[in-house]
Enzyme design. Structure first.
Site, PDB file in Angstrom:
ATOM      1  N   CYS A 103       7.006  28.915  90.819  1.00  0.00           N
ATOM      2  CA  CYS A 103       7.444  27.659  91.670  1.00  0.00           C
ATOM      3  C   CYS A 103       5.861  26.562  91.206  1.00  0.00           C
ATOM      4  CB  CYS A 103       6.333  28.024  93.171  1.00  0.00           C
ATOM      5  SG  CYS A 103       6.501  27.228  94.197  1.00  0.00           S
ATOM      6  N   CYS A 108       9.571  24.858  92.565  1.00  0.00           N
ATOM      7  CA  CYS A 108       9.591  23.828  93.752  1.00  0.00           C
ATOM      8  C   CYS A 108       8.678  22.554  93.304  1.00  0.00           C
ATOM      9  CB  CYS A 108       8.924  24.570  94.506  1.00  0.00           C
ATOM     10  SG  CYS A 108       9.436  26.801  94.797  1.00  0.00           S
ATOM     11  N   LYS A 111      10.094  20.642  90.415  1.00  0.00           N
ATOM     12  CA  LYS A 111      11.399  20.096  91.022  1.00  0.00           C
ATOM     13  C   LYS A 111      11.187  18.945  92.449  1.00  0.00           C
ATOM     14  CE  LYS A 111      12.752  22.028  94.392  1.00  0.00           C
ATOM     15  NZ  LYS A 111      13.390  23.783  94.106  1.00  0.00           N
ATOM     16  N   TYR A 245      21.312  27.399  92.695  1.00  0.00           N
ATOM     17  CA  TYR A 245      20.233  25.862  93.640  1.00  0.00           C
ATOM     18  C   TYR A 245      19.921  25.447  92.217  1.00  0.00           C
ATOM     19  CZ  TYR A 245      16.516  28.496  93.244  1.00  0.00           C
ATOM     20  OH  TYR A 245      15.404  29.607  93.050  1.00  0.00           O
ATOM     21  N   GLU A 249      20.462  20.865  91.751  1.00  0.00           N
ATOM     22  CA  GLU A 249      19.256  20.872  91.716  1.00  0.00           C
ATOM     23  C   GLU A 249      18.969  19.962  90.623  1.00  0.00           C
ATOM     24  OE1 GLU A 249      16.806  23.313  95.180  1.00  0.00           O
ATOM     25  OE2 GLU A 249      16.174  23.064  93.066  1.00  0.00           O
ATOM     26  N   HIS A 517      15.103   9.942 119.644  1.00  0.00           N
ATOM     27  CA  HIS A 517      16.224   9.632 119.174  1.00  0.00           C
ATOM     28  C   HIS A 517      15.830   8.303 118.880  1.00  0.00           C
ATOM     29  CE1 HIS A 517      19.997   7.337 119.337  1.00  0.00           C
ATOM     30  NE2 HIS A 517      19.731   6.116 119.980  1.00  0.00           N
ATOM     31  N   GLU A 522      18.714  15.512 116.012  1.00  0.00           N
ATOM     32  CA  GLU A 522      18.708  14.971 117.351  1.00  0.00           C
ATOM     33  C   GLU A 522      20.495  15.096 117.877  1.00  0.00           C
ATOM     34  OE1 GLU A 522      19.681  11.189 119.638  1.00  0.00           O
ATOM     35  OE2 GLU A 522      19.801  10.007 117.543  1.00  0.00           O
TER      36      GLU A 522
END
Length: 542
Positions: A103, A108, A111, A245, A249, A517, A522
């Site tokens: 990681c 992670c 990346k 992934y 990615e 908002h 939302e």
């Protein structure tokens, strides 16, 4: 005196070995007694390796990734004598890195930073529409500057981990651990110096490394995710092979950084994820410049005299062949656990026949292996999500069970995650396929919406793949089984909803919750159109 003692110990072990051999048929539990062969190995080592120093610990963690570090530091808070072994074998292309595991070094962290670099480039293009003056000849990324900044940050994390271990009184050994038997490790450092280690408990947290396809030239020509973040020179025209992934990615940020990038996918993208969402991800990538090679597999790679790489492939459906020349080929076809390289075959730890991962869930403990005092956490444990937060949480909880009188087990259900493709995909809970298989179509309701983030409006960005869906029970208060979000900042949006889903979120509660908002988040609480209705789910206004 020393020779007499050695003679006495040797003869005592011989007697014990004979007794074990005689008693073995009487025991039902294979892990209670060492095998006679194991005793013979022990005798051999006593005779030949008595010069190697031995050290005893309460807990030894093999692997210095996120899970192993978390477990070791937590165990040390109970006053235990803890050691962490971490040693990085160079990739086939020679890349190495420091403490912190996948990681921190090749996953992670770098990346996400390179993903952010690509997003910044896209934002600068949008800036014109918002009134900013941008050079007419365009912008470009300097790979050397960006990668140097990323690498420097990673090195700061390497150093930070070492400082943390020291402050927690965890002994760090930059050495490769190899099991000699159920109770003994041999640690070998970079200079070949060996140390014998025994412990009351062992935690295996060695993670995995990228696989390579078995085609001519792959090992010689291709790099992997172990290498891409540490390249000194820009990758140039790149072929990414894989549908994970990691593949998506990397292909995504390389395209965003301005490189001519192709993505070769053999079957389906993001296996294990919701397939409607996965194909929306790849649709967005294709519309934003990534060249998609569907249903194709590589057949060979050849390094040319100018250093470039010729890749030849075929289509698995039409059997048509193709080839092209690239400056970089990145393999992202999956990862293999490092369990086969640390001597577990010298122990009685059971591994999964096909994956090679440790089989847990023994004695009521989800991380315990078939040997009561050897545990596995993180990517090397069979059937567990290969995610950093999962390994960290599991490691901490294990330490509490071992030394803090806790009984709390890791909950591997409803684990949230995000795929950091150019358009981010976040999810928690079941995919639509999993929910249909588990509950049946007649018992489910799927709410969904195509929406347009406000920031896309002035910039006139294409929002055709921005999509949300929520999978619920059809009747009652409609408990939520899965939530999927495709759009900007998906990880930030989904984190809060992940908490709600763990608290048994229902459609009724969602419907009574006010949105903030104007945000993309939302739109999650505003969804009201179901797939069953057949109505257009495109959001048209407030």
């Amino acid at each position: 005196m020393q020779s007499n003692l050695a003679y006495f110990v040797t003869n005592l072990l011989v007697v014990l070995g004979v007794l074990v051999h005689m008693l073995r048929p009487l025991t039902k539990s294979s892990h209670k007694f060492a095998s006679f062969k194991g005793v013979q190995r022990l005798l051999t080592r006593c005779k030949s390796d008595n010069s190697i120093p031995t050290k005893k610990y309460d807990l030894v963690v093999v692997g210095g990734g996120s899970g192993g570090l978390a477990c070791s530091k937590e165990a040390a808070t109970y006053g235990k004598h803890v050691a962490v072994l971490d040693y990085v074998e160079p990739s086939p292309q020679g890349t190495k890195w420091g403490l912190g595991g996948t990681c921190v070094n090749v996953g992670c962290i770098p990346k996400k930073l390179m993903h952010q670099a690509a997003l910044l480039g896209e934002a600068v293009q949008d800036a014109r529409k918002y009134g900013w003056t941008v050079p007419e000849n365009g912008i470009h990324n300097n790979w050397e500057t960006m990668s140097s900044a990323v690498q420097n940050y990673v090195r700061s994390l390497n150093w930070g981990h070492r400082v943390q271990l020291q402050s927690k009184n965890v002994e760090y050994l930059n050495a490769k651990g190899y099991f000699l038997d159920n109770h003994t490790l041999e640690a070998t450092d970079a200079k070949g110096r060996k140390k014998r280690i025994v412990a009351d408990n062992f935690v295996v947290a060695v993670g995995g490394r990228p696989k390579y396809t078995e085609i001519p030239g792959a090992l010689e020509c291709a790099i992997s995710s172990d290498d891409i973040f540490w390249l000194k020179n820009k990758p140039g025209k790149t072929m990414v092979i894989g549908a994970s992934y990691v593949a998506l990615e990397c292909a995504g940020f390389l395209t965003g950084l301005g490189f001519d990038t192709s993505l070769m996918i053999r079957s389906i993208p993001l296996r294990g994820f919701d397939q409607q969402m996965a194909h929306l991800v790849t649709d967005h990538m294709a519309s934003h410049g990534t060249n998609m090679l569907w249903k194709c597999v590589p057949e060979s790679m050849e390094k040319l005299s100018d250093g470039k790489i010729k890749v030849t492939w075929k289509n698995t459906e039409t059997v048509e062949a193709g080839s092209d020349i690239y400056e970089t080929v990145l393999m992202a076809v999956g990862r293999a656990p490092e369990t086969t390289k640390i001597g577990l075959d010298n122990t009685e730890v059971q591994l999964h026949a096909s994956s090679g991962k440790i089989l847990g869930e023994h004695g009521g403990d989800l991380e315990r292996s078939s040997v009561p005092h050897i545990y596995g956490i993180g990517d090397i444990l069979e059937g567990r999500p290969e995610l950093t937060p999962v390994a960290i949480k599991a490691g901490k909880l294990l330490a509490h069970r071992l030394y803090g009188n806790s009984t709390v087990q890791m909950d591997y259900d409803k684990v949230p995650t995000t795929v950091f493709t150019p358009l981010e995909y976040g999810c928690v809970g079941l995919s639509e396929e999993e929910a249909l298989d588990k509950y049946g179509e007649d018992n489910l309701e799927v709410y969904h919406a195509f929406y347009k983030p406000l920031q896309y409006s002035v910039a006139e960005r294409d929002a055709s793949q921005c999509y949300i869906k929520m999978i619920c029970d059809k009747e009652g208060d409609q408990k939520v089984h899965g939530l999927h979000f495709l759009g900007p900042h998906a990880g930030e949006v989904l984190q809060g909803f992940a908490v709600a889903i763990r608290c048994n979120l229902t459609r009724e509660i969602m419907d009574s919750t006010l949105g903030i908002h104007p945000t993309s988040a939302e739109e999650v609480v505003k969804m009201h159109i179901t797939k069953r209705s057949g109505l257009d789910p495109t959001v048209t206004g407030c």
